[in-house]
Design a protein around this motif. Sequence first.
Motif, PDB file in Angstrom:
ATOM      1  N   ILE A   3      23.645  12.070  78.628  1.00  0.00           N
ATOM      2  CA  ILE A   3      24.729  12.462  77.711  1.00  0.00           C
ATOM      3  C   ILE A   3      25.947  11.566  77.914  1.00  0.00           C
ATOM      4  O   ILE A   3      26.589  11.145  76.947  1.00  0.00           O
ATOM      5  CB  ILE A   3      25.077  13.955  77.881  1.00  0.00           C
ATOM      6  N   ALA A   4      26.259  11.227  79.165  1.00  0.00           N
ATOM      7  CA  ALA A   4      27.398  10.344  79.436  1.00  0.00           C
ATOM      8  C   ALA A   4      27.159   8.954  78.840  1.00  0.00           C
ATOM      9  O   ALA A   4      28.053   8.372  78.206  1.00  0.00           O
ATOM     10  CB  ALA A   4      27.637  10.238  80.942  1.00  0.00           C
ATOM     11  N   GLY A   5      25.951   8.415  79.018  1.00  0.00           N
ATOM     12  CA  GLY A   5      25.631   7.099  78.461  1.00  0.00           C
ATOM     13  C   GLY A   5      25.667   7.095  76.947  1.00  0.00           C
ATOM     14  O   GLY A   5      26.203   6.169  76.322  1.00  0.00           O
ATOM     15  N   LEU A   6      25.092   8.130  76.343  1.00  0.00           N
ATOM     16  CA  LEU A   6      25.093   8.226  74.888  1.00  0.00           C
ATOM     17  C   LEU A   6      26.511   8.388  74.354  1.00  0.00           C
ATOM     18  O   LEU A   6      26.883   7.765  73.349  1.00  0.00           O
ATOM     19  CB  LEU A   6      24.206   9.394  74.438  1.00  0.00           C
ATOM     20  N   SER A   7      27.309   9.192  75.034  1.00  0.00           N
ATOM     21  CA  SER A   7      28.713   9.374  74.618  1.00  0.00           C
ATOM     22  C   SER A   7      29.485   8.063  74.692  1.00  0.00           C
ATOM     23  O   SER A   7      30.262   7.745  73.791  1.00  0.00           O
ATOM     24  CB  SER A   7      29.394  10.421  75.497  1.00  0.00           C
ATOM     25  N   LEU A   8      29.250   7.308  75.755  1.00  0.00           N
ATOM     26  CA  LEU A   8      29.911   6.018  75.897  1.00  0.00           C
ATOM     27  C   LEU A   8      29.536   5.083  74.750  1.00  0.00           C
ATOM     28  O   LEU A   8      30.400   4.473  74.116  1.00  0.00           O
ATOM     29  CB  LEU A   8      29.541   5.381  77.242  1.00  0.00           C
ATOM     30  N   THR A   9      28.250   5.003  74.455  1.00  0.00           N
ATOM     31  CA  THR A   9      27.772   4.116  73.399  1.00  0.00           C
ATOM     32  C   THR A   9      28.330   4.516  72.043  1.00  0.00           C
ATOM     33  O   THR A   9      28.816   3.672  71.283  1.00  0.00           O
ATOM     34  CB  THR A   9      26.234   4.113  73.370  1.00  0.00           C
ATOM     35  N   TRP A  10      28.270   5.796  71.726  1.00  0.00           N
ATOM     36  CA  TRP A  10      28.744   6.251  70.415  1.00  0.00           C
ATOM     37  C   TRP A  10      30.259   6.115  70.285  1.00  0.00           C
ATOM     38  O   TRP A  10      30.772   5.723  69.232  1.00  0.00           O
ATOM     39  CB  TRP A  10      28.308   7.694  70.149  1.00  0.00           C
ATOM     40  N   ALA A  12      32.143   3.936  71.832  1.00  0.00           N
ATOM     41  CA  ALA A  12      32.401   2.498  71.666  1.00  0.00           C
ATOM     42  C   ALA A  12      32.100   2.064  70.235  1.00  0.00           C
ATOM     43  O   ALA A  12      32.837   1.265  69.655  1.00  0.00           O
ATOM     44  CB  ALA A  12      31.564   1.694  72.659  1.00  0.00           C
ATOM     45  N   PHE A  13      31.027   2.611  69.657  1.00  0.00           N
ATOM     46  CA  PHE A  13      30.672   2.259  68.283  1.00  0.00           C
ATOM     47  C   PHE A  13      31.742   2.737  67.291  1.00  0.00           C
ATOM     48  O   PHE A  13      32.195   1.968  66.447  1.00  0.00           O
ATOM     49  CB  PHE A  13      29.314   2.854  67.913  1.00  0.00           C
ATOM     50  N   PHE A  14      32.133   3.993  67.410  1.00  0.00           N
ATOM     51  CA  PHE A  14      33.101   4.533  66.449  1.00  0.00           C
ATOM     52  C   PHE A  14      34.499   3.927  66.626  1.00  0.00           C
ATOM     53  O   PHE A  14      35.289   3.922  65.684  1.00  0.00           O
ATOM     54  CB  PHE A  14      33.156   6.055  66.523  1.00  0.00           C
ATOM     55  N   GLN A  15      34.784   3.424  67.804  1.00  0.00           N
ATOM     56  CA  GLN A  15      36.085   2.804  68.076  1.00  0.00           C
ATOM     57  C   GLN A  15      36.004   1.276  68.079  1.00  0.00           C
ATOM     58  O   GLN A  15      36.903   0.601  68.565  1.00  0.00           O
ATOM     59  CB  GLN A  15      36.605   3.289  69.442  1.00  0.00           C
ATOM     60  N   ARG A  16      34.936   0.723  67.524  1.00  0.00           N
ATOM     61  CA  ARG A  16      34.638  -0.707  67.650  1.00  0.00           C
ATOM     62  C   ARG A  16      35.713  -1.632  67.112  1.00  0.00           C
ATOM     63  O   ARG A  16      35.804  -2.771  67.526  1.00  0.00           O
ATOM     64  CB  ARG A  16      33.298  -1.028  66.986  1.00  0.00           C
ATOM     65  N   GLU A  17      36.531  -1.197  66.216  1.00  0.00           N
ATOM     66  CA  GLU A  17      37.577  -2.050  65.642  1.00  0.00           C
ATOM     67  C   GLU A  17      38.886  -1.974  66.427  1.00  0.00           C
ATOM     68  O   GLU A  17      39.876  -2.552  66.021  1.00  0.00           O
ATOM     69  CB  GLU A  17      37.833  -1.646  64.185  1.00  0.00           C
ATOM     70  N   THR A  18      38.863  -1.252  67.542  1.00  0.00           N
ATOM     71  CA  THR A  18      40.089  -1.059  68.317  1.00  0.00           C
ATOM     72  C   THR A  18      39.953  -1.704  69.693  1.00  0.00           C
ATOM     73  O   THR A  18      38.852  -2.045  70.127  1.00  0.00           O
ATOM     74  CB  THR A  18      40.390   0.445  68.500  1.00  0.00           C
ATOM     75  N   ASP A  19      41.081  -1.812  70.379  1.00  0.00           N
ATOM     76  CA  ASP A  19      41.057  -2.331  71.743  1.00  0.00           C
ATOM     77  C   ASP A  19      40.284  -1.387  72.666  1.00  0.00           C
ATOM     78  O   ASP A  19      39.579  -1.836  73.569  1.00  0.00           O
ATOM     79  CB  ASP A  19      42.472  -2.548  72.266  1.00  0.00           C
ATOM     80  N   LEU A  20      40.410  -0.065  72.432  1.00  0.00           N
ATOM     81  CA  LEU A  20      39.643   0.908  73.220  1.00  0.00           C
ATOM     82  C   LEU A  20      38.145   0.677  73.039  1.00  0.00           C
ATOM     83  O   LEU A  20      37.382   0.693  74.011  1.00  0.00           O
ATOM     84  CB  LEU A  20      40.004   2.343  72.813  1.00  0.00           C
ATOM     85  N   GLY A  21      37.732   0.433  71.815  1.00  0.00           N
ATOM     86  CA  GLY A  21      36.322   0.183  71.537  1.00  0.00           C
ATOM     87  C   GLY A  21      35.809  -1.047  72.260  1.00  0.00           C
ATOM     88  O   GLY A  21      34.692  -1.046  72.798  1.00  0.00           O
ATOM     89  N   ILE A  22      36.611  -2.083  72.300  1.00  0.00           N
ATOM     90  CA  ILE A  22      36.218  -3.308  73.009  1.00  0.00           C
ATOM     91  C   ILE A  22      36.094  -3.027  74.504  1.00  0.00           C
ATOM     92  O   ILE A  22      35.138  -3.443  75.154  1.00  0.00           O
ATOM     93  CB  ILE A  22      37.210  -4.451  72.725  1.00  0.00           C
ATOM     94  N   ARG A  23      37.049  -2.264  75.052  1.00  0.00           N
ATOM     95  CA  ARG A  23      37.019  -1.933  76.482  1.00  0.00           C
ATOM     96  C   ARG A  23      35.779  -1.082  76.818  1.00  0.00           C
ATOM     97  O   ARG A  23      35.096  -1.338  77.816  1.00  0.00           O
ATOM     98  CB  ARG A  23      38.305  -1.198  76.860  1.00  0.00           C
ATOM     99  N   PHE A  81      27.603  -9.374  72.242  1.00  0.00           N
ATOM    100  CA  PHE A  81      28.595 -10.415  72.534  1.00  0.00           C
ATOM    101  C   PHE A  81      29.066 -11.072  71.243  1.00  0.00           C
ATOM    102  O   PHE A  81      30.262 -11.315  71.051  1.00  0.00           O
ATOM    103  CB  PHE A  81      28.027 -11.474  73.477  1.00  0.00           C
ATOM    104  N   ILE A  82      28.121 -11.356  70.366  1.00  0.00           N
ATOM    105  CA  ILE A  82      28.466 -11.975  69.086  1.00  0.00           C
ATOM    106  C   ILE A  82      29.361 -11.053  68.275  1.00  0.00           C
ATOM    107  O   ILE A  82      30.411 -11.451  67.776  1.00  0.00           O
ATOM    108  CB  ILE A  82      27.198 -12.339  68.289  1.00  0.00           C
ATOM    109  N   MET A  83      28.949  -9.803  68.138  1.00  0.00           N
ATOM    110  CA  MET A  83      29.697  -8.878  67.283  1.00  0.00           C
ATOM    111  C   MET A  83      31.050  -8.495  67.876  1.00  0.00           C
ATOM    112  O   MET A  83      32.001  -8.242  67.129  1.00  0.00           O
ATOM    113  CB  MET A  83      28.859  -7.651  66.977  1.00  0.00           C
ATOM    114  N   ARG A  84      31.157  -8.462  69.208  1.00  0.00           N
ATOM    115  CA  ARG A  84      32.458  -8.171  69.813  1.00  0.00           C
ATOM    116  C   ARG A  84      33.445  -9.280  69.456  1.00  0.00           C
ATOM    117  O   ARG A  84      34.616  -9.022  69.192  1.00  0.00           O
ATOM    118  CB  ARG A  84      32.338  -8.008  71.320  1.00  0.00           C
TER     119      ARG A  84
END
Length: 134
Positions: A3-10, A12-23, A81-84
């Motif tokens: 659940i922790a890994g899935l939460s991290l991935t999701w 990061a995906f939903f925040q992908r356009e932000t600095d938090l998402g990149i982190r 790496f490419i998409m980031r």
Amino acid sequence: MFIAGLSLTWTAFFQRETDLGIRLTKIDEALRFILIPALLIVAVTSLLGQGPLAVGEGALWRPAKITVYSLMLVIGLGMRFIMRAWTTRFRRLAEGPNPQEEAALKREIDIGRGLAYVYWIGIASVAFLSAKPF
């Protein structure tokens, strides 16, 4: 842990356009640098008859599947790496025309497209191996 890994991935995906998402994506990638070699070691040593997975008649499919899956994780990491890089690149392109950024984006899209084709073939291979062919 799942659940922790899935939460991290999701997240990061939903925040992908932000600095938090990149982190968060960088944290996820760091974890994959541990997971990928671990899976490869388990799979390859098992294929060689030395690993933790039992192999024999009709059981080679499992370490073969894990090997292909771990290689797909490597390709996925390359695509990440490419998409980031695109997040930063799109920000620069939004400021106005930039031939250097456009050329870099085109090159990255071409590389990403090639990786995606190999990824799809690999995922199909994982599905085939799930049928326990050997």
